[in-house]
Enzyme design. Structure first.
Site, PDB file in Angstrom:
ATOM      1  N   SER A   1     -16.019  12.117   0.729  1.00  0.00           N
ATOM      2  CA  SER A   1     -14.716  11.782  -0.427  1.00  0.00           C
ATOM      3  C   SER A   1     -15.075  10.958  -1.183  1.00  0.00           C
ATOM      4  CB  SER A   1     -13.871  11.996   0.590  1.00  0.00           C
ATOM      5  OG  SER A   1     -13.607  12.593   2.009  1.00  0.00           O
TER       6      SER A   1
ATOM      7  N   ARG B   1      -8.432   3.981  -0.807  1.00  0.00           N
ATOM      8  CA  ARG B   1      -7.884   4.403  -0.386  1.00  0.00           C
ATOM      9  C   ARG B   1      -6.541   4.965   0.129  1.00  0.00           C
ATOM     10  NH1 ARG B   1     -10.350   5.322   4.906  1.00  0.00           N
ATOM     11  NH2 ARG B   1     -11.782   4.217   5.429  1.00  0.00           N
TER      12      ARG B   1
ATOM     13  N   HIS C   1      -7.964   8.433  -2.429  1.00  0.00           N
ATOM     14  CA  HIS C   1      -7.992   8.939  -0.785  1.00  0.00           C
ATOM     15  C   HIS C   1      -6.560   9.588  -0.987  1.00  0.00           C
ATOM     16  CE1 HIS C   1      -9.523  10.157   3.580  1.00  0.00           C
ATOM     17  NE2 HIS C   1     -10.146  10.548   2.504  1.00  0.00           N
TER      18      HIS C   1
END
Length: 474
Positions: A277, A300, A303
């Site tokens: 990812s 983050r 994500h």
């Protein structure tokens, strides 16, 4: 299972050796230009044309898995592997080491091709070319516009060297002090390099940085995407081991029936999923202008929402990450607007639980009396904890507006405000207010402009800073 490792790097050689040690049926292929293969498994050299091409070799040798462990700039071979394995339905894994990341000390000028580089280095007198073999046209152009050129390659240069070009034969790994001495001896004022990654040749980058010498860095070429792309051997091995387990379990009658009905090719190992990812996020976003810590936060955020485009909407005040990390290291209070944000903070990384007063005694009643949201009413309970805290707001725009009002009226200032509420009413406006007023109010902040945001995004941003403290970087 039979694995073909297409090598050409020390990483590939080490991977083939480890797979052999673990009992895999593995074949190692190398072009054989620079070194002969020194692996304990079966090896071939000289390419696949001698066998009728890659497709013929895979079919004749019943290869089930191919690992592309070539050099990151071996574009033709990597794309051939992608095309052939897809056509033959053979599982392909790309194992390329991480690219070097630019640091604050580096002076890099990234280039895409030789013509643009030649134009940009015309100002320099002494060039150090350490980017593999070059063409006659390139060396003629560079030697014409520079006083001297130092060319270092692993194999003899395949060109006629102009009088002011010195050739060095050398194979890494190279050492920092040696590279510093080389730059000084030849009075190098510009380095030409490929972003190969890895430790073996990184010393030249460090040496250039220490001498404040610019590095003209070729960007990595675009490659056809593969389902599995890793930058460490452990993930490659884990995927092969899981594939081997599934293959062996298929011998049982029940499993055979299931596989006949339905079979998906997907990653199920959590560490592999996470690594892949973040590899994709780095590929799909431009983060190089950010500090390492800010990059972790942005990744983050991306994500959490699954939209690479939001990377450009994440904003950092001048010392946001530094201030937040210092506070978190000291065990500063973490104040959350809602329980979902609180639950999203990774507990193993903090000394005390975050605070959320949404359901504290008297808060619902106060909200009802004043006709405001509970998140607004809850901020009264924050006052004893605000000074030097880390505030994480991921749900309620009203909480962010109220906090700004409180600070403007003299309330203690947090070390960092992570303001990322989500929604259609007040969310974008509250975050814009935070960004517009942070300098006036003297506060550090991280925010995600626009409607996007949420509990997961805000807690993930805090977790990114906590992971920086632990050294868990992507």
């Amino acid at each position: 299972m039979r694995v073909l490792v297409v090598g050409g790097t020390a990483d590939g050689r080490k991977l083939a050796t480890e797979l052999h040690r673990l009992g895999f049926d593995v074949i190692y292929s190398i072009a054989g230009i620079v070194r002969k293969a020194t692996v304990p498994c079966l090896s071939i050299s000289g390419g696949f044309t001698q066998f009728g091409g890659l497709a013929r070799y895979l079919t004749d040798n019943k290869i089930t898995h191919v690992i592309d462990a070539t050099h990151p700039f071996a574009q033709t071979m990597s794309n051939t592997i992608a095309t052939v394995t897809k056509a033959l339905s053979v599982t392909a894994i790309r194992f390329h080491r991480k690219a070097w990341l630019k640091t604050a000390q580096d002076n890099w000028i990234e280039v895409d091709d030789w013509p643009s580089l030649i134009e940009q280095v015309a100002q320099h007198d002494s060039l150090f070319i350490t980017a593999g073999q070059v063409s006659q046209q390139v060396i003629n152009a560079l030697s014409t516009q520079s006083k001297q050129v130092l060319l270092r390659t692993a194999m003899p240069a395949k060109i006629i060297l102009p009088a002011n070009v010195t050739w060095l034969k050398a194979i890494g790994p190279f050492h920092l002090e040696d590279e510093k001495q080389l730059l000084a001896t030849y009075h190098i004022d510009a380095v030409i390099s490929k972003n190969s990654g890895g430790d073996a040749t990184y010393a030249k980058i460090e040496a250039a940085a220490s001498a404040n010498i610019p590095v003209y860095q070729f960007k990595r070429p675009d490659l056809q995407a593969l389902t599995y792309q890793f930058d460490d051997a452990a993930n490659c091995i884990a995927l092969l081991q899981s594939s081997l387990t599934l293959s062996e379990s298929a011998d049982t009658p029940n499993t055979r029936v299931i596989e006949q009905k339905m079979k998906f090719d997907y990653i199920h190992d959590p560490s592999l999923i996470e690594n892949e990812s973040f590899r994709q996020i780095r590929t799909l976003t431009d983060l190089e202008h950010l500090s390492i810590e800010a990059q972790q936060v942005v990744m983050r955020v991306v994500h959490s929402v699954g939209i690479p485009a939001v990377a450009t909407q994440v904003k950092f005040s001048e010392n946001a990450c530094e201030s937040g990390i210092v506070a978190l290291k000291k065990g500063a209070p973490i104040l959350c607007d809602v329980e979902m944000v609180k639950q999203g903070i990774t507990k193993r990384m903090i000394k005390t639980d975050p605070y959320c007063f949404l359901n504290a005694q008297g808060v619902p009643e106060r909200a009802k009396e004043t006709g405001e949201t509970r998140t607004m009413a809850a901020l009264t309970a924050w006052l004893p904890y605000l000074e030097g805290s880390v505030v994480v707001i991921g749900n309620a725009p009203t909480a962010l507006f109220r906090l700004l009002e409180m600070i403007d009226q003299g309330a203690p200032k947090p070390a960092l405000i992570i303001g990322m509420p989500v929604g259609f009413v007040g969310a974008a406006e509250s975050k814009q207010a935070l960004w517009d007023l942070h300098q006036t109010l003297g506060i550090e902040c991280i925010t995600l402009l626009g409607r996007e945001g949420g509990s997961a995004v805000s807690s993930a941003s805090c977790n990114a800073l906590l992971r920086c403290i632990k050294g868990e970087l992507y």
